[in-house]
Design a protein around this motif. Structure first.
Motif, PDB file in Angstrom:
ATOM      1  N   ILE A 149       0.834  -1.202   0.000  1.00 14.37           N
ATOM      2  CA  ILE A 149       0.000   0.000   0.000  1.00 14.37           C
ATOM      3  C   ILE A 149       0.874   1.260   0.000  1.00 14.37           C
ATOM      4  CG2 ILE A 149      -1.721   1.291   1.287  1.00 14.37           C
ATOM      5  CD1 ILE A 149      -2.850  -1.132  -0.057  1.00 14.37           C
ATOM      6  N   VAL A 150       1.942   1.250   0.772  1.00 16.07           N
ATOM      7  CA  VAL A 150       2.844   2.401   0.805  1.00 16.07           C
ATOM      8  C   VAL A 150       3.508   2.603  -0.550  1.00 16.07           C
ATOM      9  CG1 VAL A 150       4.983   3.271   1.820  1.00 16.07           C
ATOM     10  CG2 VAL A 150       3.227   2.321   3.283  1.00 16.07           C
ATOM     11  N   GLN A 151       3.897   1.505  -1.197  1.00 14.94           N
ATOM     12  CA  GLN A 151       4.497   1.635  -2.529  1.00 14.94           C
ATOM     13  C   GLN A 151       3.493   2.173  -3.549  1.00 14.94           C
ATOM     14  OE1 GLN A 151       5.266  -1.800  -5.098  1.00 14.94           O
ATOM     15  NE2 GLN A 151       7.444  -1.259  -5.036  1.00 14.94           N
ATOM     16  N   GLU A 152       2.242   1.767  -3.438  1.00 20.28           N
ATOM     17  CA  GLU A 152       1.215   2.279  -4.343  1.00 20.28           C
ATOM     18  C   GLU A 152       1.000   3.778  -4.122  1.00 20.28           C
ATOM     19  OE1 GLU A 152      -1.601   2.664  -7.190  1.00 20.28           O
ATOM     20  OE2 GLU A 152      -0.266   0.958  -6.840  1.00 20.28           O
ATOM     21  N   ARG A 153       1.009   4.202  -2.880  1.00 17.83           N
ATOM     22  CA  ARG A 153       0.859   5.640  -2.606  1.00 17.83           C
ATOM     23  C   ARG A 153       2.045   6.434  -3.145  1.00 17.83           C
ATOM     24  NH1 ARG A 153       2.140   9.223   1.853  1.00 17.83           N
ATOM     25  NH2 ARG A 153       0.570  10.889   2.004  1.00 17.83           N
ATOM     26  N   GLN A 154       3.255   5.909  -2.978  1.00 21.19           N
ATOM     27  CA  GLN A 154       4.425   6.595  -3.507  1.00 21.19           C
ATOM     28  C   GLN A 154       4.379   6.667  -5.029  1.00 21.19           C
ATOM     29  OE1 GLN A 154       7.717   4.415  -1.884  1.00 21.19           O
ATOM     30  NE2 GLN A 154       7.556   5.371   0.140  1.00 21.19           N
ATOM     31  N   ALA A 155       3.903   5.612  -5.669  1.00 25.48           N
ATOM     32  CA  ALA A 155       3.798   5.628  -7.125  1.00 25.48           C
ATOM     33  C   ALA A 155       2.789   6.672  -7.594  1.00 25.48           C
ATOM     34  CB  ALA A 155       3.414   4.239  -7.636  1.00 25.48           C
ATOM     35  N   ARG A 156       1.685   6.800  -6.876  1.00 24.97           N
ATOM     36  CA  ARG A 156       0.692   7.810  -7.247  1.00 24.97           C
ATOM     37  C   ARG A 156       1.227   9.219  -7.035  1.00 24.97           C
ATOM     38  NH1 ARG A 156      -5.071   5.437  -4.861  1.00 24.97           N
ATOM     39  NH2 ARG A 156      -4.953   3.374  -5.865  1.00 24.97           N
ATOM     40  N   GLU A 157       1.948   9.432  -5.949  1.00 27.74           N
ATOM     41  CA  GLU A 157       2.537  10.742  -5.719  1.00 27.74           C
ATOM     42  C   GLU A 157       3.568  11.076  -6.791  1.00 27.74           C
ATOM     43  OE1 GLU A 157       1.688  12.959  -3.581  1.00 27.74           O
ATOM     44  OE2 GLU A 157       0.207  11.768  -2.490  1.00 27.74           O
ATOM     45  N   SER A 158       4.340  10.086  -7.227  1.00 22.75           N
ATOM     46  CA  SER A 158       5.327  10.325  -8.278  1.00 22.75           C
ATOM     47  C   SER A 158       4.651  10.662  -9.593  1.00 22.75           C
ATOM     48  CB  SER A 158       6.226   9.094  -8.445  1.00 22.75           C
ATOM     49  OG  SER A 158       6.910   8.800  -7.251  1.00 22.75           O
ATOM     50  N   ARG A 159       3.577   9.939  -9.913  1.00 18.44           N
ATOM     51  CA  ARG A 159       2.865  10.258 -11.154  1.00 18.44           C
ATOM     52  C   ARG A 159       2.222  11.635 -11.088  1.00 18.44           C
ATOM     53  NH1 ARG A 159       1.347   4.675 -10.834  1.00 18.44           N
ATOM     54  NH2 ARG A 159      -0.599   5.242  -9.774  1.00 18.44           N
ATOM     55  N   ARG A 160       1.743  12.013  -9.920  1.00 16.41           N
ATOM     56  CA  ARG A 160       1.121  13.325  -9.794  1.00 16.41           C
ATOM     57  C   ARG A 160       2.155  14.444  -9.892  1.00 16.41           C
ATOM     58  NH1 ARG A 160      -0.928  12.579  -5.258  1.00 16.41           N
ATOM     59  NH2 ARG A 160      -2.929  11.748  -5.944  1.00 16.41           N
ATOM     60  N   ALA A 161       3.370  14.194  -9.363  1.00 21.97           N
ATOM     61  CA  ALA A 161       4.386  15.239  -9.338  1.00 21.97           C
ATOM     62  C   ALA A 161       5.176  15.327 -10.638  1.00 21.97           C
ATOM     63  CB  ALA A 161       5.341  15.010  -8.165  1.00 21.97           C
ATOM     64  N   PHE A 162       5.503  14.174 -11.240  1.00 17.55           N
ATOM     65  CA  PHE A 162       6.390  14.168 -12.401  1.00 17.55           C
ATOM     66  C   PHE A 162       5.704  13.726 -13.683  1.00 17.55           C
ATOM     67  CE2 PHE A 162       8.909  13.129  -8.598  1.00 17.55           C
ATOM     68  CZ  PHE A 162       9.722  14.249  -8.574  1.00 17.55           C
ATOM     69  N   GLY A 163       4.439  13.401 -13.608  1.00 18.27           N
ATOM     70  CA  GLY A 163       3.762  12.941 -14.810  1.00 18.27           C
ATOM     71  C   GLY A 163       3.773  11.436 -14.897  1.00 18.27           C
ATOM     72  N   SER A 164       2.901  10.917 -15.753  1.00 17.53           N
ATOM     73  CA  SER A 164       2.756   9.460 -15.860  1.00 17.53           C
ATOM     74  C   SER A 164       3.972   8.809 -16.461  1.00 17.53           C
ATOM     75  CB  SER A 164       1.518   9.112 -16.703  1.00 17.53           C
ATOM     76  OG  SER A 164       1.631   9.700 -17.995  1.00 17.53           O
ATOM     77  N   GLY A 165       4.741   9.531 -17.256  1.00 15.65           N
ATOM     78  CA  GLY A 165       5.883   8.903 -17.910  1.00 15.65           C
ATOM     79  C   GLY A 165       7.103   8.788 -17.034  1.00 15.65           C
ATOM     80  N   SER A 166       7.181   9.583 -15.963  1.00 16.48           N
ATOM     81  CA  SER A 166       8.375   9.570 -15.134  1.00 16.48           C
ATOM     82  C   SER A 166       8.323   8.536 -14.042  1.00 16.48           C
ATOM     83  CB  SER A 166       8.593  10.949 -14.512  1.00 16.48           C
ATOM     84  OG  SER A 166       8.758  11.912 -15.531  1.00 16.48           O
ATOM     85  N   ALA A 167       7.134   8.089 -13.675  1.00 10.36           N
ATOM     86  CA  ALA A 167       7.015   7.100 -12.603  1.00 10.36           C
ATOM     87  C   ALA A 167       7.318   5.738 -13.165  1.00 10.36           C
ATOM     88  CB  ALA A 167       5.611   7.123 -12.007  1.00 10.36           C
ATOM     89  N   SER A 168       8.455   5.195 -12.813  1.00  7.09           N
ATOM     90  CA  SER A 168       8.865   3.896 -13.320  1.00  7.09           C
ATOM     91  C   SER A 168       8.127   2.795 -12.608  1.00  7.09           C
ATOM     92  CB  SER A 168      10.382   3.730 -13.132  1.00  7.09           C
ATOM     93  OG  SER A 168      10.711   3.857 -11.778  1.00  7.09           O
ATOM     94  N   SER A 169       7.926   1.713 -13.316  1.00  8.23           N
ATOM     95  CA  SER A 169       7.245   0.558 -12.736  1.00  8.23           C
ATOM     96  C   SER A 169       8.137  -0.109 -11.727  1.00  8.23           C
ATOM     97  CB  SER A 169       6.884  -0.435 -13.851  1.00  8.23           C
ATOM     98  OG  SER A 169       8.067  -0.851 -14.511  1.00  8.23           O
ATOM     99  N   PRO A 170       7.566  -0.768 -10.738  1.00  8.30           N
ATOM    100  CA  PRO A 170       8.389  -1.400  -9.708  1.00  8.30           C
ATOM    101  C   PRO A 170       9.244  -2.491 -10.298  1.00  8.30           C
ATOM    102  CG  PRO A 170       6.095  -2.044  -9.481  1.00  8.30           C
ATOM    103  CD  PRO A 170       6.127  -0.959 -10.488  1.00  8.30           C
ATOM    104  N   ASP A 171      10.446  -2.613  -9.772  1.00  7.08           N
ATOM    105  CA  ASP A 171      11.393  -3.607 -10.241  1.00  7.08           C
ATOM    106  C   ASP A 171      11.050  -4.955  -9.621  1.00  7.08           C
ATOM    107  OD1 ASP A 171      13.510  -4.957 -11.235  1.00  7.08           O
ATOM    108  OD2 ASP A 171      15.051  -3.948 -10.048  1.00  7.08           O
ATOM    109  N   PRO A 172      10.764  -5.966 -10.442  1.00  9.80           N
ATOM    110  CA  PRO A 172      10.420  -7.259  -9.856  1.00  9.80           C
ATOM    111  C   PRO A 172      11.536  -7.854  -9.044  1.00  9.80           C
ATOM    112  CG  PRO A 172       9.764  -7.160 -12.179  1.00  9.80           C
ATOM    113  CD  PRO A 172      10.592  -5.966 -11.914  1.00  9.80           C
ATOM    114  N   ALA A 173      12.785  -7.482  -9.381  1.00  9.10           N
ATOM    115  CA  ALA A 173      13.903  -8.061  -8.641  1.00  9.10           C
ATOM    116  C   ALA A 173      14.181  -7.352  -7.341  1.00  9.10           C
ATOM    117  CB  ALA A 173      15.170  -8.028  -9.509  1.00  9.10           C
TER     118      ALA A 173
END
Length: 320
Positions: free
Chosen positions: A234-258
């Motif tokens: 849940i915390v990672q999802e919130r951070q991803a949303r904040e990143s997309r809101r601040a830097f745009g949808s293209g700057s928020a990288s997808s989580p690294d599976p590794a």
């Protein structure tokens, strides 16, 4: 930390300097001032030996006032509250609203400092600093100033372990608007310090935080998912949303599976015996291996390359 309110109604959190650091700064300033005073006095005595006693007395008084009173006032005014001793100890004199001091503030502090520091050997200043909640002496009270610390040790931020790869993006549809900031702070503090807690105590705290978070989001914790892993996802999802809101949808990288956390981070203690999560494995496209249960995982369809001559014309030419 002391909260100061500026003229624009902005709250500033500053750390007032206490008596030991202030006493050390004053001592360094006095040593430097006395060294200059002795040097200037020796020069004046040798150069004005032919003058009468009254002239020599007047020059000695003027030297005392200029060196021990005027020089500190001028230094604090020109340096905006940083004398030699304060620079060595990482201190600065500021106004009550957090702004830089001016000549009148340095003048009041210097004149009252002659009485409470020089004439009483610092006894009055020490008593006033002990009584004051922010460590201010009488000169600071009358001048409306405060001595604060500039060099504050930076606390190491705790590392938030990432969730397991099979939980990445699983809670992308949750509504997180009803979660208060206090709960987010509690969850983050738990994730950064859960390695230092007793396993059973940490597990119970994670269950309580997960239940509170599920109540705010309206989605219960999935079956078989450890509560700590649920909180991290849940915390990672919130951070991803904040990143997309601040830097745009293209700057928020997808989580690294590794990017898995340390082994055993989200494991349940032996006393609880929580079952492991029954999650189907992630299979890369084109893999032909079967799962241990005999079920063949669903493979992603492969993209077929279309010959260049068979492609329909669209009227658009791709850029070079």
């Amino acid at each position: 930390m002391s909260e100061l309110v500026t003229g624009e109604a902005v709250a500033l959190e500053l750390r007032p300097a206490r008596l030991p650091s202030r006493a050390l700064a004053v001592l360094l300033d006095l040593v430097a001032a006395m060294a200059v005073y002795v040097a200037v006095t020796i020069v004046l005595v040798t150069s004005t030996a032919s003058l009468d006693e009254a002239a020599q007395t007047a020059l000695s008084i003027a030297t005392f006032v200029l060196v021990l009173v005027g020089a500190p006032i001028a230094v604090e005014t020109l340096s905006h509250g940083r004398s030699l001793g304060k620079m060595a100890c990482g201190l600065r004199v500021v106004r009550d609203d957090g702004g830089p001091i001016r000549f009148r503030h340095a003048l009041v502090r210097g004149l009252i400092g002659v009485i409470e520091i020089l004439m009483t050997f610092g006894v009055v200043a020490c008593i006033a600093s002990f009584v004051s909640a922010r460590g201010r002496r009488l000169g600071d009270v009358f001048a409306g100033t405060l001595v604060v610390r500039e060099r504050i040790p930076v606390a190491r931020t705790g590392f938030v372990p990432p969730p397991p790869p099979w939980l990445a993006g699983r809670f992308s549809g949750l509504d997180l608007s009803a979660v208060p900031d206090g709960l987010w702070l509690a969850v983050r503090q738990y994730l950064t310090r859960m390695q230092q807690l007793d396993p059973q105590v940490g597990w119970s705290m994670a269950e309580r935080l997960a239940s509170d978070l599920a109540e705010r989001t309206g989605a219960p914790v999935p079956q078989g998912v450890p509560p700590a892993a649920y909180l991290a996802a849940i915390v990672q999802e919130r951070q991803a949303r904040e990143s997309r809101r601040a830097f745009g949808s293209g700057s928020a990288s997808s989580p690294d599976p590794a990017g898995e956390g340390p082994p055993g981070v989200y494991a349940a203690p032996a006393a609880y015996g929580a079952p492991a999560a029954d999650v189907p494995p992630v299979v890369a496209p084109g893999a032909a291996s079967e799962s241990p249960g005999g079920r063949r995982p669903v493979e992603a369809p492969e993209m077929q390359e279309v010959p260049e001559g068979d492609r329909p014309g669209t009227g658009f030419v791709p850029p070079a």
